[in-house]
Design a protein around this motif. Structure first.
Motif, mmCIF file in Angstrom:
data_model
loop_
_atom_site.group_PDB
_atom_site.id
_atom_site.type_symbol
_atom_site.label_atom_id
_atom_site.label_comp_id
_atom_site.label_asym_id
_atom_site.label_seq_id
_atom_site.Cartn_x
_atom_site.Cartn_y
_atom_site.Cartn_z
ATOM 1 N N ARG A 98 0.806 -1.218 0.000
ATOM 2 C CA ARG A 98 0.000 0.000 0.000
ATOM 3 C C ARG A 98 0.839 1.268 0.000
ATOM 4 O O ARG A 98 0.560 2.222 -0.727
ATOM 5 N N GLY A 99 1.893 1.299 0.807
ATOM 6 C CA GLY A 99 2.709 2.512 0.893
ATOM 7 C C GLY A 99 3.351 2.861 -0.439
ATOM 8 O O GLY A 99 3.249 3.983 -0.927
ATOM 9 N N GLY A 100 4.013 1.876 -1.046
ATOM 10 C CA GLY A 100 4.687 2.129 -2.316
ATOM 11 C C GLY A 100 3.723 2.487 -3.426
ATOM 12 O O GLY A 100 3.979 3.401 -4.212
ATOM 13 N N LEU A 101 2.582 1.773 -3.499
ATOM 14 C CA LEU A 101 1.625 2.046 -4.570
ATOM 15 C C LEU A 101 0.966 3.401 -4.391
ATOM 16 O O LEU A 101 0.754 4.130 -5.371
ATOM 17 N N THR A 102 0.637 3.760 -3.152
ATOM 18 C CA THR A 102 0.014 5.056 -2.927
ATOM 19 C C THR A 102 0.992 6.187 -3.244
ATOM 20 O O THR A 102 0.597 7.252 -3.723
ATOM 21 N N THR A 103 2.281 5.938 -3.008
ATOM 22 C CA THR A 103 3.288 6.945 -3.313
ATOM 23 C C THR A 103 3.417 7.178 -4.814
ATOM 24 O O THR A 103 3.890 8.230 -5.244
ATOM 25 N N LEU A 104 2.989 6.206 -5.619
ATOM 26 C CA LEU A 104 2.980 6.423 -7.067
ATOM 27 C C LEU A 104 2.095 7.615 -7.437
ATOM 28 O O LEU A 104 2.292 8.223 -8.486
ATOM 29 N N ASN A 105 1.107 7.908 -6.580
ATOM 30 C CA ASN A 105 0.284 9.095 -6.792
ATOM 31 C C ASN A 105 1.166 10.337 -6.890
ATOM 32 O O ASN A 105 1.073 11.115 -7.851
ATOM 33 N N GLN A 106 2.052 10.518 -5.916
ATOM 34 C CA GLN A 106 2.935 11.682 -5.936
ATOM 35 C C GLN A 106 3.970 11.582 -7.051
ATOM 36 O O GLN A 106 4.330 12.587 -7.676
ATOM 37 N N LEU A 107 4.458 10.369 -7.338
ATOM 38 C CA LEU A 107 5.423 10.200 -8.422
ATOM 39 C C LEU A 107 4.837 10.665 -9.744
ATOM 40 O O LEU A 107 5.502 11.356 -10.533
ATOM 41 N N MET A 108 3.593 10.312 -10.006
ATOM 42 C CA MET A 108 2.970 10.709 -11.259
ATOM 43 C C MET A 108 2.605 12.185 -11.270
ATOM 44 O O MET A 108 2.588 12.827 -12.328
ATOM 45 N N ILE A 109 2.333 12.755 -10.091
ATOM 46 C CA ILE A 109 2.105 14.198 -10.031
ATOM 47 C C ILE A 109 3.364 14.940 -10.461
ATOM 48 O O ILE A 109 3.319 15.847 -11.303
ATOM 49 N N VAL A 110 4.495 14.554 -9.892
ATOM 50 C CA VAL A 110 5.737 15.249 -10.255
ATOM 51 C C VAL A 110 6.167 14.914 -11.677
ATOM 52 O O VAL A 110 6.791 15.739 -12.352
ATOM 53 N N THR A 111 5.819 13.719 -12.150
ATOM 54 C CA THR A 111 6.109 13.384 -13.548
ATOM 55 C C THR A 111 5.310 14.279 -14.478
ATOM 56 O O THR A 111 5.845 14.824 -15.451
ATOM 57 N N GLY A 112 4.020 14.453 -14.191
ATOM 58 C CA GLY A 112 3.197 15.343 -14.998
ATOM 59 C C GLY A 112 3.693 16.768 -14.947
ATOM 60 O O GLY A 112 3.749 17.470 -15.972
ATOM 61 N N SER A 113 4.073 17.214 -13.749
ATOM 62 C CA SER A 113 4.614 18.559 -13.601
ATOM 63 C C SER A 113 5.910 18.719 -14.382
ATOM 64 O O SER A 113 6.118 19.722 -15.079
ATOM 65 N N SER A 114 6.792 17.722 -14.299
ATOM 66 C CA SER A 114 8.067 17.786 -15.012
ATOM 67 C C SER A 114 7.863 17.799 -16.519
ATOM 68 O O SER A 114 8.549 18.525 -17.251
ATOM 69 N N ILE A 115 6.919 16.986 -16.991
ATOM 70 C CA ILE A 115 6.633 16.970 -18.432
ATOM 71 C C ILE A 115 6.142 18.335 -18.892
ATOM 72 O O ILE A 115 6.560 18.842 -19.940
ATOM 73 N N SER A 116 5.261 18.956 -18.099
ATOM 74 C CA SER A 116 4.784 20.298 -18.454
ATOM 75 C C SER A 116 5.929 21.307 -18.455
ATOM 76 O O SER A 116 6.030 22.146 -19.351
ATOM 77 N N PHE A 117 6.794 21.218 -17.458
ATOM 78 C CA PHE A 117 7.936 22.122 -17.393
ATOM 79 C C PHE A 117 8.814 21.989 -18.639
ATOM 80 O O PHE A 117 9.222 22.981 -19.240
ATOM 81 N N LEU A 118 9.104 20.735 -19.009
ATOM 82 C CA LEU A 118 10.006 20.495 -20.134
ATOM 83 C C LEU A 118 9.356 20.854 -21.469
ATOM 84 O O LEU A 118 9.964 21.536 -22.300
ATOM 85 N N LEU A 119 8.120 20.384 -21.669
ATOM 86 C CA LEU A 119 7.437 20.690 -22.927
ATOM 87 C C LEU A 119 7.191 22.190 -23.071
ATOM 88 O O LEU A 119 7.216 22.725 -24.187
ATOM 89 N N GLY A 120 6.960 22.861 -21.947
ATOM 90 C CA GLY A 120 6.693 24.292 -21.999
ATOM 91 C C GLY A 120 7.857 25.122 -22.487
ATOM 92 O O GLY A 120 7.676 26.272 -22.911
ATOM 93 N N ILE A 155 11.637 13.622 -10.574
ATOM 94 C CA ILE A 155 11.245 12.238 -10.837
ATOM 95 C C ILE A 155 12.137 11.224 -10.132
ATOM 96 O O ILE A 155 11.637 10.354 -9.404
ATOM 97 N N PRO A 156 13.481 11.280 -10.294
ATOM 98 C CA PRO A 156 14.305 10.268 -9.610
ATOM 99 C C PRO A 156 14.217 10.337 -8.092
ATOM 100 O O PRO A 156 14.238 9.296 -7.420
ATOM 101 N N VAL A 157 14.096 11.541 -7.538
ATOM 102 C CA VAL A 157 14.021 11.655 -6.079
ATOM 103 C C VAL A 157 12.689 11.102 -5.575
ATOM 104 O O VAL A 157 12.631 10.428 -4.531
ATOM 105 N N THR A 158 11.606 11.356 -6.301
ATOM 106 C CA THR A 158 10.313 10.802 -5.901
ATOM 107 C C THR A 158 10.323 9.281 -6.005
ATOM 108 O O THR A 158 9.742 8.580 -5.164
ATOM 109 N N MET A 159 11.000 8.739 -7.021
ATOM 110 C CA MET A 159 11.142 7.282 -7.147
ATOM 111 C C MET A 159 11.900 6.715 -5.952
ATOM 112 O O MET A 159 11.565 5.648 -5.436
ATOM 113 N N LEU A 160 12.913 7.439 -5.487
ATOM 114 C CA LEU A 160 13.629 7.005 -4.295
ATOM 115 C C LEU A 160 12.691 6.988 -3.097
ATOM 116 O O LEU A 160 12.743 6.069 -2.265
ATOM 117 N N GLY A 161 11.826 7.981 -3.006
ATOM 118 C CA GLY A 161 10.845 8.016 -1.925
ATOM 119 C C GLY A 161 9.899 6.826 -1.971
ATOM 120 O O GLY A 161 9.528 6.277 -0.928
#
Length: 485
Positions: free
Chosen positions: A171-193, A329-335
């Motif tokens: 549960r902990g690791g899977l729920t943390t994927l929520n934040q991983l994908m949030i920062v992934t989406g944010s990073s993609i927007s930052f880069l594409l922008g 992204i890599p730091v959130t994956m470490l989390g």
């Protein structure tokens, strides 16, 4: 292996260690283990698929909050927006999210977790299309408001859904994927922008919504919600689909039914009931963690990262923005990896200490610039401070409060309490994101030092009040909290 048959060696159970003294060749044992592994793989596969679909909502969340940072200059020029008008555009997403938070619990309890995610996706699609065709501030703000409402609901229902379908050891690791994908989406927007126009970037926000709507057709509803609303046949089908066709789910099903029986024996919960002695500590923990998360300045720093770097003296904010995006992204994956190894409290303490250091360094850089001393160090300290801040935030303060929020509330108050917690989070996000530009104009150094002070308060709050929830079932966590009264 059925998750209900899993034992925790940390709790003193050494079942499995005794196998070391058994004969090396035991065909019957081998066949049983192979069968259990096949069942476990099937179970994990469906849980992972369901999680992957749900976190498309998190990816959409990230795409939305990351949209304003790389587009600030272009939108302001193209639509002739003032600082106040762009601050409204950047922050109105949080107003929509607050309304989404108010209604998220009731929506998720009425039409189910899947229904709530589908509704959120529809609002986000409408919002992105409005932004894409906008020729002035009105339609632009309306679109931003609609996407805000959608992600406000997502911010509640996605971690709740994942927590309710996942085995407790995942549960902990899977729920943390929520934040991983949030920062992934944010990073993609930052880069594409940095390479596409703001209108094109708006269209990319449609992709996660479409993936989610399609994926919802293939995953089961939350079995806990189905049991709560009395849909017994669908409950059994959903739980069996998540745990495997031959898995022994009787223990888990009994635990869920016992929770539901207790739920049905209780009166309907009102907001005022949340201050009852049985729930107040859980509410304080949930609300307090969200206040701590937002008061550190994440939404101000994240929404206006490019302008912050330019204020510090960089010739272009793009380089800093790209570094900001890549480090998340890599730091959130470490989390995610550390979540169920080091525990929730340890990550929160390390994370909040790091955010303090980052804000303090960034504030010091602006102080040196204002005093016109050590000017050659100013850009380095500013960028280093912001990157330390975002790395520290991503490893713990970003994900753990949402995970703990999904764990600490009993099922019968989860809708009401979750809505309050998410509302507080978005209220804090609005205050920070709207005021950030004005605070920076007042005193860049003072702004970051203010945030660093709140980070110190977060360390104290976590050390004094937040419990460790690692390795415990949802029912065990709630029993532990209530036992203190």
């Amino acid at each position: 292996m059925a998750i209900t048959e899993h034992k925790d060696i940390e709790k003193g159970d050494n079942k499995g260690l005794d196998d070391l003294v058994e004969p090396l060749i035991d065909n019957s044992s081998k066949n049983v283990k192979e069968t259990e592994e096949i069942e476990q793989n099937y179970s994990i596969g469906m849980v992972l698929l369901s999680t992957a679909v749900a976190v498309c909502g998190s990816l959409e969340f990230g795409s939305c909050v990351g949209y304003s940072a790389p587009t600030q200059s272009a939108i302001s020029i193209d639509l002739n927006l003032s600082v106040a008008e762009y601050s409204l555009f950047g922050s109105i997403v949080t107003i929509g999210a607050m309304i989404g938070a108010i209604t998220s619990g009731r929506i998720a309890d009425t039409i189910g977790r899947k229904g709530a995610m589908a509704l959120s996706a529809v609002f986000c699609i409408a919002g992105w299309l409005a932004i894409f065709v906008s020729m002035g501030a009105l339609l632009l703000d309306m679109g931003r408001f609609f996407t805000g409402y959608g992600i406000g609901v997502f911010s509640f229902v996605v971690p709740i859904y994942i927590a309710e379908i996942a085995p407790k050891d995942l549960r902990g690791g899977l729920t943390t994927l929520n934040q991983l994908m949030i920062v992934t989406g944010s990073s993609i927007s930052f880069l594409l922008g940095t390479i596409v126009s703001w209108r094109t970037l708006a269209l990319t926000g449609l992709v996660p919504c479409i993936l989610l709507l399609v994926g919802l057709l293939f995953i089961p509803e939350s079995p806990r919600w189905l049991a709560k609303v009395g849909r017994q046949v669908e409950f059994e089908y959903s739980l069996r689909k998540l745990r495997g066709p031959k898995a022994n789910v009787s223990v888990e099903a009994d635990e869920i039914h016992e929770s539901i029986i207790t739920l049905q024996s209780l009166p309907k919960v009102r907001l005022l009931d949340l201050i009852d002695a049985k729930y107040i500590k859980a509410v304080i923990i949930g609300v307090g963690l969200m206040v701590c998360q937002q008061s550190g300045g994440i939404n101000g720093i994240g929404f206006y990262a490019s302008e912050t770097f330019e204020t510090a003296g960089l010739s272009s904010g793009k380089a800093g923005t790209i570094a900001y995006a890549l480090i998340q992204i890599p730091v959130t994956m470490l989390g995610v990896v550390l979540m169920d190894k080091s525990g929730r409290r340890a990550l929160l303490l390390v994370s909040s200490s790091g955010t303090f250091l980052g804000c303090f360094l960034a504030g010091t850089s602006f102080f040196l610039k204002g005093q016109a001393i050590f000017l050659e160090w100013v850009p380095f300290l500013a960028v280093s401070g912001v990157l330390i801040f975002i790395a520290s935030f991503s490893i713990g303060m970003g994900a753990v409060p949402w995970l703990i929020m999904s764990e600490i509330f009993p099922l019968h108050i989860k809708g009401a309490a979750g809505s309050v917690v998410v509302l507080v989070n978005w209220l804090g996000a609005w205050v920070v994101s709207y005021s950030f530009n004005f605070l920076i104009n007042w005193s860049p150094a003072g702004t970051f030092w203010l945030f660093s002070g709140f980070c110190i308060l977060t360390v104290i709050f976590v050390a004094k009040l937040v419990p460790e929830t690692k390795g415990k079932s949802l029912e065990e966590i709630q029993a532990s909290i209530n036992s203190k009264y």
